[in-house]
Scaffold this motif. Structure first.
Motif, short mmCIF file in Angstrom:
data_model
loop_
_atom_site.label_atom_id
_atom_site.label_comp_id
_atom_site.label_asym_id
_atom_site.label_seq_id
_atom_site.Cartn_x
_atom_site.Cartn_y
_atom_site.Cartn_z
N SER A 1 -1.83 -8.92 2.42
CA SER A 1 -2.31 -10.13 1.79
C SER A 1 -3.51 -9.77 0.91
CB SER A 1 -2.72 -11.15 2.86
OG SER A 1 -3.53 -10.52 3.82
N ASP B 1 9.27 1.06 -1.51
CA ASP B 1 9.27 -0.41 -1.61
C ASP B 1 9.37 -1.02 -0.21
OD1 ASP B 1 11.25 -0.60 -4.70
OD2 ASP B 1 9.10 -0.31 -4.36
N HIS C 1 6.91 -3.58 1.76
CA HIS C 1 7.44 -4.84 2.29
C HIS C 1 7.09 -4.97 3.77
CE1 HIS C 1 10.09 -8.28 1.99
NE2 HIS C 1 10.54 -7.97 3.18
N LYS C 2 7.16 -3.87 4.49
CA LYS C 2 6.82 -3.88 5.91
C LYS C 2 5.32 -4.13 6.09
CE LYS C 2 7.65 -1.10 10.05
NZ LYS C 2 8.91 -1.46 10.73
N ASN D 1 3.41 -5.74 4.02
CA ASN D 1 3.18 -7.13 3.62
C ASN D 1 1.69 -7.45 3.49
OD1 ASN D 1 3.79 -9.76 2.94
ND2 ASN D 1 3.95 -10.44 5.06
N TYR E 1 1.89 -5.56 -5.38
CA TYR E 1 2.23 -6.50 -4.30
C TYR E 1 1.14 -7.54 -4.11
CZ TYR E 1 4.68 -7.75 0.05
OH TYR E 1 5.40 -8.39 1.01
N ALA F 1 1.12 -11.60 -4.78
CA ALA F 1 0.75 -12.48 -3.67
C ALA F 1 -0.42 -13.36 -4.09
CB ALA F 1 0.38 -11.66 -2.45
#
Lengths: 311, 101
Positions: free
Chosen positions: A88, A79, A83-84, A86, A110, A114
């Protein structure tokens, strides 16, 4: 060097003889320079063969074993990796040694969230559109749930990919996901293609890490990011002792009880000890051409995330 | 939504409902009904040896590198891009079993 540590090395050595013969007949090539398999010294060809068999054997129990050995903490590590990253919506991810799909599925979740947030924002701002504008936006098919994000999972092991694909079907992942049987040292992908390259708990099992890093660099787009999640070195002496105790006394037993395979998990803990520590891996990543190479220790260095950029 | 449905159908082709793929009894590798390759993959895939583009051959469900004369098999929708798994296409008829050692 660590002869006293592994009482089962004799067993491994006997297996090694048969495997060596097999290698010789199948490959018909020079076996290659010497390298290590856990604490053993083997040729490169032997090492690849042995590692293939390790994962062939553990594939079906891989996820269960991960949960047992790490008490579920591996999920948090993964996870944190996402998160690192990130990502798009619209990101193209190559997940190497991605076998059972843990990173790929997290990536999809993720970007899906988003994307939902993105669409909600859009709707909020478009309350005063004309009917013309609204109908145009529907035609443009802007409501793709993943927003063109894609993940390619590449693994050298057929069994691991099989488990991953079945898991995907079971969990309902299909869009934006594809599977390729390939070698991290010789990727079947074109240059400058991917936004992100990840390798989670896989680079340790690659025989020529330098080649894998070079390939990672090649397939990334300029501006692309390299992310590696891997077991690393604990510098704190007390924690290190406890970690060693747990690794060598508990993990192989778990391996035997849960997966019926002591040897594979013995290999696992030995391979962690043999893997370069944080700074050394950082240097190797820089050697491949990456910039702004950095690492983040998780759980005092039991695991580390290395990151680099292709500029 | 139509895009999603099509993609989902492609992803779930394991149940044998391919996308109008001709079942090829001559194939003989596993299920006998070759799963189609995820079309978006063709954008990225190249030969791991030469890094040159590949041609998808529907008849044998393989990815062909014409220059080097090798073909990579696609098994259960997953392309096998390991060089040792590829077979040579030259001087040998494609009818030769695609089952690789």
């Amino acid at each position: 060097a660590a002869a006293g540590l592994c009482p089962y090395r004799a067993l491994l050595a006997r297996r090694g003889g048969a495997l060596r013969a097999l290698c010789g007949s199948v490959r018909g090539l020079a076996a290659g320079p010497e390298t290590h398999f856990g604490f053993q010294t083997v040729t490169e060809a032997e090492r690849r063969e042995k590692i293939y068999h390790v994962f062939e054997n553990v594939a079906k129990k891989y996820d269960v074993m991960n949960d047992s050995m790490t008490l579920g903490v591996h999920r948090l590590w993964k996870d944190i990796l996402l998160h690192k990253m990130n990502p798009s919506p619209g990101t193209l991810l190559l997940d190497v040694a991605g076998g059972t799909g843990d990173i790929a599925f997290r990536f999809i979740n993720y970007v899906r969230s988003a994307r939902e947030r993105q669409l909600q924002q859009k709707l909020k701002h478009h309350q005063n559109l004309s009917w013309q504008e609204i109908s145009e936006s529907y035609q443009e098919d802007k409501f793709k749930s993943l927003g063109d994000s894609q993940v390619v999972v590449c693994d050298i092991n057929k069994e691991m990919l099989k488990v991953g694909k079945e898991k995907a079907q079971h969990l309902g992942y299909s869009e934006g996901l594809s599977w390729v049987l390939g070698d991290a040292e010789e990727l079947p992908f074109d240059d400058d293609k991917f936004d992100v390259y990840t390798i989670a708990f896989g680079i340790r099992n690659v025989t020529r890490i330098d080649l894998a890093l070079q390939e990672a660099y090649r397939v990334l787009k300029p501006g692309g990011r390299f992310l590696c999640l891997e077991f690393s070195h604990v510098s704190n002496p007390l924690l290190s002792r406890l970690y060693d105790l747990y690794s060598f006394q508990v993990i192989p037993v778990l391996g035997e009880v849960i997966a019926g395979d002591w040897k594979s998990y013995q290999y696992l803990v030995e391979s962690i000890r043999r893997f370069p520590p944080q700074e050394e891996l950082k240097a190797m990543i820089e050697d491949a051409g990456f910039f702004k190479v950095d690492y983040q220790n998780l759980n005092s260095g039991i695991v580390a995330i290395h990151s680099g950029f292709k500029l | 939504a139509a895009v999603l449905r099509r993609a989902a159908a492609g992803g779930r082709a394991a149940s044998g409902e391919g996308q109008g793929q001709d079942p090829d009894p001559g194939q003989g590798s596993g299920s006998g009904r070759p799963q189609p390759l995820e079309p978006s993959l063709l954008r990225f895939l190249v030969c791991p040896l030469s890094k040159r583009p590949l041609r998808y051959e529907e008849a044998t469900n393989e990815l062909i590198n014409e220059e080097l004369g090798i073909a990579y098999p696609i098994i259960d929708g997953i392309p096998n891009m390991i060089p040792e798994a590829a077979r040579t296409t030259r001087k040998k008829p494609p009818a030769e079993g695609s089952k690789q050692p």
